[in-house]
Design a protein around this motif. Structure first.
Motif, PDB file in Angstrom:
ATOM      1  N   ASP A  38       0.357  44.340   8.587  1.00 18.18           N
ATOM      2  CA  ASP A  38       1.776  44.040   8.791  1.00 18.18           C
ATOM      3  C   ASP A  38       2.014  42.540   8.856  1.00 18.18           C
ATOM      4  OD1 ASP A  38       2.266  46.733   8.852  1.00 18.18           O
ATOM      5  OD2 ASP A  38       2.337  46.880  11.036  1.00 18.18           O
ATOM      6  N   TRP A  39       1.098  41.821   9.507  1.00 23.40           N
ATOM      7  CA  TRP A  39       1.239  40.373   9.649  1.00 23.40           C
ATOM      8  C   TRP A  39       1.152  39.696   8.288  1.00 23.40           C
ATOM      9  CZ3 TRP A  39       2.447  37.258  13.749  1.00 23.40           C
ATOM     10  CH2 TRP A  39       2.186  35.900  13.623  1.00 23.40           C
ATOM     11  N   LYS A  43       5.711  41.796   7.570  1.00 21.65           N
ATOM     12  CA  LYS A  43       6.520  42.854   8.180  1.00 21.65           C
ATOM     13  C   LYS A  43       6.659  42.697   9.687  1.00 21.65           C
ATOM     14  CE  LYS A  43       5.084  46.236   4.680  1.00 21.65           C
ATOM     15  NZ  LYS A  43       4.402  47.544   4.462  1.00 21.65           N
ATOM     16  N   CYS A  44       5.981  41.707  10.254  1.00 24.54           N
ATOM     17  CA  CYS A  44       6.019  41.510  11.705  1.00 24.54           C
ATOM     18  C   CYS A  44       7.070  40.457  12.049  1.00 24.54           C
ATOM     19  CB  CYS A  44       4.638  41.085  12.202  1.00 24.54           C
ATOM     20  SG  CYS A  44       4.559  40.817  13.987  1.00 24.54           S
ATOM     21  N   GLU A  45       8.033  40.840  12.861  1.00 25.73           N
ATOM     22  CA  GLU A  45       9.108  39.917  13.225  1.00 25.73           C
ATOM     23  C   GLU A  45       8.583  38.713  13.995  1.00 25.73           C
ATOM     24  OE1 GLU A  45      12.327  39.957  12.398  1.00 25.73           O
ATOM     25  OE2 GLU A  45      11.865  41.669  11.096  1.00 25.73           O
ATOM     26  N   LEU A  46       7.522  38.888  14.748  1.00 25.46           N
ATOM     27  CA  LEU A  46       6.990  37.794  15.562  1.00 25.46           C
ATOM     28  C   LEU A  46       6.546  36.622  14.689  1.00 25.46           C
ATOM     29  CD1 LEU A  46       6.119  36.648  18.291  1.00 25.46           C
ATOM     30  CD2 LEU A  46       3.960  37.898  18.048  1.00 25.46           C
ATOM     31  N   LYS A  47       6.074  36.903  13.483  1.00 25.64           N
ATOM     32  CA  LYS A  47       5.595  35.834  12.608  1.00 25.64           C
ATOM     33  C   LYS A  47       6.708  34.854  12.264  1.00 25.64           C
ATOM     34  CE  LYS A  47       2.744  35.004   8.529  1.00 25.64           C
ATOM     35  NZ  LYS A  47       1.964  35.618   7.438  1.00 25.64           N
ATOM     36  N   LYS A  48       7.948  35.330  12.253  1.00 25.61           N
ATOM     37  CA  LYS A  48       9.072  34.477  11.908  1.00 25.61           C
ATOM     38  C   LYS A  48       9.411  33.497  13.025  1.00 25.61           C
ATOM     39  CE  LYS A  48      11.019  38.238   9.121  1.00 25.61           C
ATOM     40  NZ  LYS A  48      12.176  39.172   8.959  1.00 25.61           N
ATOM     41  N   THR A  49       9.040  33.833  14.259  1.00 22.42           N
ATOM     42  CA  THR A  49       9.400  32.988  15.406  1.00 22.42           C
ATOM     43  C   THR A  49       8.200  32.303  16.036  1.00 22.42           C
ATOM     44  OG1 THR A  49       9.243  34.908  16.897  1.00 22.42           O
ATOM     45  CG2 THR A  49      11.393  34.450  15.921  1.00 22.42           C
TER      46      THR A  49
END
Length: 364
Positions: A38-39, A43-49
């Motif tokens: 996912d990373w 697909k992982c939202e955390l990667k964007k922040t």
């Protein structure tokens, strides 16, 4: 106590020193796992922040940090184990940077050069099995061994096995040249369930190993791994036929499988003979035990590659010595294998008795 939280992938790697420091200081923490696929796929939202787009992420209440070395320095200062002056801090930074350099130099040796990650790399492993042991389409030999331990305080029967002692199980996939391609450890499952709990098995079942497609393999047969009676038969796991059902053709298959699979027994035996700590009851905390066992496997690979024949020189009965043995797993309970798995094994039987036949010893 403060609520610490670590967010990282389901592996040790960069988060493990943080875990070790917290455990050493008697601190508790929780973990959030991020799946690697996912990373990488975004697909992982955390990667964007995430700062620098990297993990691990460490939370101390509302305070959030990234970068593993920064997190270690922060915790060292918080727990009072950092330097008491600028000179001590400089020495700590020097050692930390030295460890970082060492990690980068050996990461390729440990993680990249050994574990295949593409169909082409798996085919390289298979070509070695075909050349050395006359078994095509083979990605490795799999086995597990009990490593004796002194159980941690208050663990009760958690590490007690059916053999009558406390242990953890070392599960390994071994190449045709006796290198450890994958190692996993489990301490609380019965023998039959150990392999099913490993990351390797999960990736094998879900297709995450990126094995070569059948069309690219010898005779169009599925890519397989070799196991013994302690494992179940599946499309990608080949085990011998029971003695009660042997025919001349199946006897040939059992011989070819046993001949190729002995590399995993040799790897365990050689490692135990060199690192004899594995033949004693290891008295360490579990998190330290994990590293000791992994370190033995890494050093085995390193010495095998560096010293070659000198490291692998005869150490068993052929040299007049008794080869030390780790305790093996119990045989799996009999059960009906999937029809597709039995068909795959039958195809290998046909190949070994036809175009893939080799001379058999008289006593076989």
């Amino acid at each position: 106590m403060p609520e610490y939280r670590i967010t990282y992938f389901p592996i040790r790697a960069r988060a493990e020193p943080i875990r070790l420091l917290l455990a050493d200081q008697g601190a508790s923490w929780t973990e959030d796992e991020v799946q690697l696929n996912d990373w990488w796929a975004g697909k992982c939202e955390l990667k964007k922040t995430a700062v620098f787009g990297q993990l691990p992420q460490f939370q101390d209440g509302d305070f959030v940090l990234y970068q593993s070395n920064t997190i270690l320095r922060y915790l060292g200062s918080k727990f009072g184990i950092a330097g008491s002056n600028n000179q001590e801090n400089a020495f700590i930074d020097m050692v930390n940077d030295g460890v970082e350099d060492l990690r980068q130099k050996y990461s390729r040796l440990i993680f990249i050069e050994y574990f295949p990650s593409t169909p082409q790399e798996w085919q390289t492993v298979a070509s070695q099995f075909a050349a050395h042991w006359d078994f095509p389409n083979c990605g490795g030999a799999i086995d597990g061994k009990h490593v004796r331990i002194v159980p941690p305080p208050h663990s009760g029967s958690y590490y007690w096995n059916y053999k009558g002692f406390h242990s953890v199980v070392l599960m390994a996939v071994v190449s045709a040249q006796c290198d450890f391609l994958y190692v996993g450890k489990n301490g609380r499952m019965s023998d039959g369930g150990v392999f099913r709990q490993t990351e390797f098995c999960h990736r094998l079942i879900t297709g995450g190993l990126d094995l070569p497609p059948d069309a690219e393999n010898v005779e169009g047969l599925p890519f397989v791994f070799l196991v013994d009676e302690a494992f179940g038969l599946s499309d990608h796991l080949m085990k011998p036929f029971p003695q009660r059902t042997l025919t001349p053709e199946r006897r040939v298959f059992n011989y070819r499988l046993a001949r190729a699979r002995r590399v995993v027994e040799s790897a365990f035996g050689i490692m135990a003979s060199r690192f004899r700590l594995l033949l004693t009851a290891i008295n360490l905390a579990e998190y330290k035990l994990n590293y000791v066992i992994l370190c033995c496997c890494i050093l085995h690979n390193f010495l095998r590659k560096l010293s070659g024949n000198q490291y692998l020189q005869p150490i068993g009965p052929e040299a007049g010595l008794i080869l030390p043995e780790l305790t093996g797993l119990d045989h799996a309970l009999p059960g009906l294998a999937p029809q597709t798995a039995r068909e795959v094994r039958d195809h290998y039987v046909s190949y070994f008795n036809g175009r893939g036949a080799i001379p058999m010893p008289a006593d076989q």
